[in-house]
Design a protein around this motif. Structure first.
Motif, PDB file in Angstrom:
ATOM      1  N   LEU A  23      -2.797  26.879  -2.063  1.00  0.00           N
ATOM      2  CA  LEU A  23      -1.407  26.465  -2.130  1.00  0.00           C
ATOM      3  C   LEU A  23      -1.308  25.150  -2.904  1.00  0.00           C
ATOM      4  N   LYS A  24      -0.207  24.954  -3.585  1.00  0.00           N
ATOM      5  CA  LYS A  24       0.022  23.722  -4.342  1.00  0.00           C
ATOM      6  C   LYS A  24       0.977  22.822  -3.548  1.00  0.00           C
ATOM      7  N   VAL A  25       0.516  21.597  -3.258  1.00  0.00           N
ATOM      8  CA  VAL A  25       1.305  20.650  -2.462  1.00  0.00           C
ATOM      9  C   VAL A  25       1.499  19.357  -3.243  1.00  0.00           C
ATOM     10  N   THR A  26       2.734  18.877  -3.291  1.00  0.00           N
ATOM     11  CA  THR A  26       3.020  17.583  -3.898  1.00  0.00           C
ATOM     12  C   THR A  26       3.130  16.545  -2.794  1.00  0.00           C
ATOM     13  N   LEU A  27       2.190  15.600  -2.773  1.00  0.00           N
ATOM     14  CA  LEU A  27       2.098  14.653  -1.676  1.00  0.00           C
ATOM     15  C   LEU A  27       3.270  13.673  -1.666  1.00  0.00           C
ATOM     16  N   ALA A  28       3.729  13.366  -0.465  1.00  0.00           N
ATOM     17  CA  ALA A  28       4.752  12.341  -0.278  1.00  0.00           C
ATOM     18  C   ALA A  28       4.072  11.064   0.218  1.00  0.00           C
ATOM     19  N   THR A  48       0.837  -1.195   0.000  1.00  0.00           N
ATOM     20  CA  THR A  48       0.000   0.000   0.000  1.00  0.00           C
ATOM     21  C   THR A  48       0.871   1.245   0.000  1.00  0.00           C
ATOM     22  N   ARG A  49       0.379   2.296  -0.631  1.00  0.00           N
ATOM     23  CA  ARG A  49       1.091   3.582  -0.677  1.00  0.00           C
ATOM     24  C   ARG A  49       0.078   4.681  -0.384  1.00  0.00           C
ATOM     25  N   ARG A  50       0.152   5.232   0.820  1.00  0.00           N
ATOM     26  CA  ARG A  50      -0.796   6.248   1.250  1.00  0.00           C
ATOM     27  C   ARG A  50      -0.175   7.635   1.157  1.00  0.00           C
ATOM     28  N   GLY A  51      -0.997   8.628   0.799  1.00  0.00           N
ATOM     29  CA  GLY A  51      -0.513   9.992   0.699  1.00  0.00           C
ATOM     30  C   GLY A  51      -0.175  10.578   2.064  1.00  0.00           C
ATOM     31  N   TRP A  52       0.799  11.494   2.076  1.00  0.00           N
ATOM     32  CA  TRP A  52       1.263  12.128   3.325  1.00  0.00           C
ATOM     33  C   TRP A  52       1.416  13.621   3.102  1.00  0.00           C
ATOM     34  N   LEU A  53       0.777  14.406   3.956  1.00  0.00           N
ATOM     35  CA  LEU A  53       0.839  15.858   3.861  1.00  0.00           C
ATOM     36  C   LEU A  53       1.896  16.456   4.789  1.00  0.00           C
ATOM     37  N   GLY A  54       2.131  15.807   5.937  1.00  0.00           N
ATOM     38  CA  GLY A  54       3.147  16.292   6.871  1.00  0.00           C
ATOM     39  C   GLY A  54       2.662  17.376   7.811  1.00  0.00           C
ATOM     40  N   VAL A  55       1.406  17.236   8.278  1.00  0.00           N
ATOM     41  CA  VAL A  55       0.868  18.180   9.254  1.00  0.00           C
ATOM     42  C   VAL A  55       0.238  17.413  10.408  1.00  0.00           C
ATOM     43  N   ARG A  56       0.168  18.075  11.562  1.00  0.00           N
ATOM     44  CA  ARG A  56      -0.614  17.562  12.683  1.00  0.00           C
ATOM     45  C   ARG A  56      -1.813  18.469  12.842  1.00  0.00           C
ATOM     46  N   ILE A  57      -3.010  17.895  12.935  1.00  0.00           N
ATOM     47  CA  ILE A  57      -4.225  18.699  12.901  1.00  0.00           C
ATOM     48  C   ILE A  57      -5.038  18.524  14.178  1.00  0.00           C
ATOM     49  N   GLN A  58      -5.964  19.445  14.382  1.00  0.00           N
ATOM     50  CA  GLN A  58      -6.900  19.346  15.484  1.00  0.00           C
ATOM     51  C   GLN A  58      -8.260  19.865  15.050  1.00  0.00           C
ATOM     52  N   GLU A  59      -9.246  19.585  15.872  1.00  0.00           N
ATOM     53  CA  GLU A  59     -10.621  19.970  15.566  1.00  0.00           C
ATOM     54  C   GLU A  59     -10.813  21.477  15.693  1.00  0.00           C
ATOM     55  N   VAL A  60     -11.668  22.037  14.853  1.00  0.00           N
ATOM     56  CA  VAL A  60     -12.090  23.439  14.965  1.00  0.00           C
ATOM     57  C   VAL A  60     -13.422  23.454  15.699  1.00  0.00           C
ATOM     58  N   ASP A  61     -13.459  24.102  16.882  1.00  0.00           N
ATOM     59  CA  ASP A  61     -14.725  24.204  17.612  1.00  0.00           C
ATOM     60  C   ASP A  61     -15.282  25.616  17.483  1.00  0.00           C
ATOM     61  N   ASP A  62     -16.395  25.878  18.151  1.00  0.00           N
ATOM     62  CA  ASP A  62     -17.070  27.174  18.026  1.00  0.00           C
ATOM     63  C   ASP A  62     -16.179  28.329  18.469  1.00  0.00           C
ATOM     64  N   GLU A  84       8.936  19.223   9.693  1.00  0.00           N
ATOM     65  CA  GLU A  84       9.982  19.993   9.030  1.00  0.00           C
ATOM     66  C   GLU A  84      10.415  19.377   7.704  1.00  0.00           C
ATOM     67  N   LYS A  85      10.267  18.062   7.556  1.00  0.00           N
ATOM     68  CA  LYS A  85      10.700  17.394   6.332  1.00  0.00           C
ATOM     69  C   LYS A  85       9.526  16.899   5.498  1.00  0.00           C
ATOM     70  N   GLY A  86       8.330  17.363   5.826  1.00  0.00           N
ATOM     71  CA  GLY A  86       7.152  16.948   5.085  1.00  0.00           C
ATOM     72  C   GLY A  86       6.847  17.875   3.920  1.00  0.00           C
ATOM     73  N   PRO A  87       5.952  17.482   3.031  1.00  0.00           N
ATOM     74  CA  PRO A  87       5.623  18.282   1.847  1.00  0.00           C
ATOM     75  C   PRO A  87       4.847  19.552   2.145  1.00  0.00           C
ATOM     76  N   ALA A  88       4.206  19.647   3.305  1.00  0.00           N
ATOM     77  CA  ALA A  88       3.426  20.839   3.627  1.00  0.00           C
ATOM     78  C   ALA A  88       4.308  22.073   3.815  1.00  0.00           C
ATOM     79  N   LYS A  89       5.485  21.886   4.412  1.00  0.00           N
ATOM     80  CA  LYS A  89       6.351  23.035   4.727  1.00  0.00           C
ATOM     81  C   LYS A  89       6.825  23.773   3.479  1.00  0.00           C
ATOM     82  N   PRO A  90       7.434  23.109   2.492  1.00  0.00           N
ATOM     83  CA  PRO A  90       7.868  23.853   1.299  1.00  0.00           C
ATOM     84  C   PRO A  90       6.704  24.420   0.491  1.00  0.00           C
ATOM     85  N   ALA A  91       5.508  23.871   0.681  1.00  0.00           N
ATOM     86  CA  ALA A  91       4.339  24.386  -0.035  1.00  0.00           C
ATOM     87  C   ALA A  91       3.807  25.667   0.589  1.00  0.00           C
TER      88      ALA A  91
END
Length: 256
Positions: free
Chosen positions: A127-132, A37-51, A72-79
């Protein structure tokens, strides 16, 4: 596609579990083409948006996934994706909440260049991001090293705001609260148990990195930033907070 059953005695009792064929088909294609399997990777840590977070950002309504950290080494940073951005659209698909984004990214092709729409400081940006590849990102995270600890830290300074007692981050407070090397910000030394900050699970040893998406390095800077938000008639202050391990999260604390 059936995947499992509940079977207390070894026989079927009529309760089973399945996954949609649309979820399984891409996995089958990857196994057929690559043998894995090859899953896409954005390189971010996310959290929920509340009110409260939506209100503090001027987002209008609860939607999207908030970026709480960047690899720091994920695709999100250079994008150009930044901590504090809210990802509201990914590759043409609306992101309704933080649970949707990982699924959308993981099912996207590795190496694909996608448009990511973020909400930043009151405006939408594309923004344009190339997934790793996710598996490569896991190897990078496992081999990451700690940054060196700064020296010649200033003496502690204690101030109070938002139901918090705030202390300068230096070698003494770093040792006292067992904080991660290289962490920056203002240390919370005590939380008023009757304050809104306490209900948001802020605790002694947490470090406030940003207020209103602006970095703070001293207790006075934090207080000045809160006072500015008061003058802007904001109901809450959006704090970027790190725990002892350096993990980040956003917390919207009511301004008294």
């Amino acid at each position: 596609i059936n995947t499992a059953i509940i079977s207390p005695s070894g026989g079927s009792i009529g309760i089973g579990f399945a996954v949609p064929a649309s979820t399984a088909l891409p996995v089958i294609e990857q196994l057929r083409n690559f043998g894995e399997t090859r899953r896409g990777w954005l390189g971010v840590r996310i959290q929920e948006v509340d009110d409260s977070i939506a209100e503090s950002l001027g987002l209008g309504k609860v939607r999207g996934a908030m970026v709480a950290g960047i690899d720091e080494k994920g695709p999100a940073k250079p994008a150009g994706i930044e901590t504090g951005d809210v990802i509201i659209r990914f590759d043409g698909k609306d992101v309704k909440d933080s649970r949707e984004l990982p699924r959308i990214v993981a099912t996207s092709a590795v190496g694909k260049a996608v448009d990511v729409v973020v909400f930043r400081k009151g405006k939408e940006q594309t923004l344009k991001v190339t997934l790793a590849r996710l598996e490569d990102g896991e190897l990078i995270a496992a081999s990451a090293t700690k940054p060196a600890e700064p020296t010649n830290a200033p003496a502690p300074v204690v101030r109070r705001a938002l139901g918090l007692e705030l202390t300068q981050l230096n070698a003494e407070t770093r040792k006292r609260f067992n904080l991660k090397d290289g962490q920056k910000g203002v240390v919370i030394s005590r939380v008023d148990p009757n304050s809104n900050a306490a209900t948001k699970r802020l605790a002694a040893g947490d470090v406030v990195v940003e207020v209103g998406q602006e970095p703070v390095n001293t207790p006075q800077e934090l207080i000045d930033r809160v006072e500015k938000l008061k003058k802007e008639s904001r109901k809450s202050a959006l704090l970027l907070v790190a725990n002892a391990q350096g993990e980040l999260r956003f917390v919207a604390v009511q301004i008294d």
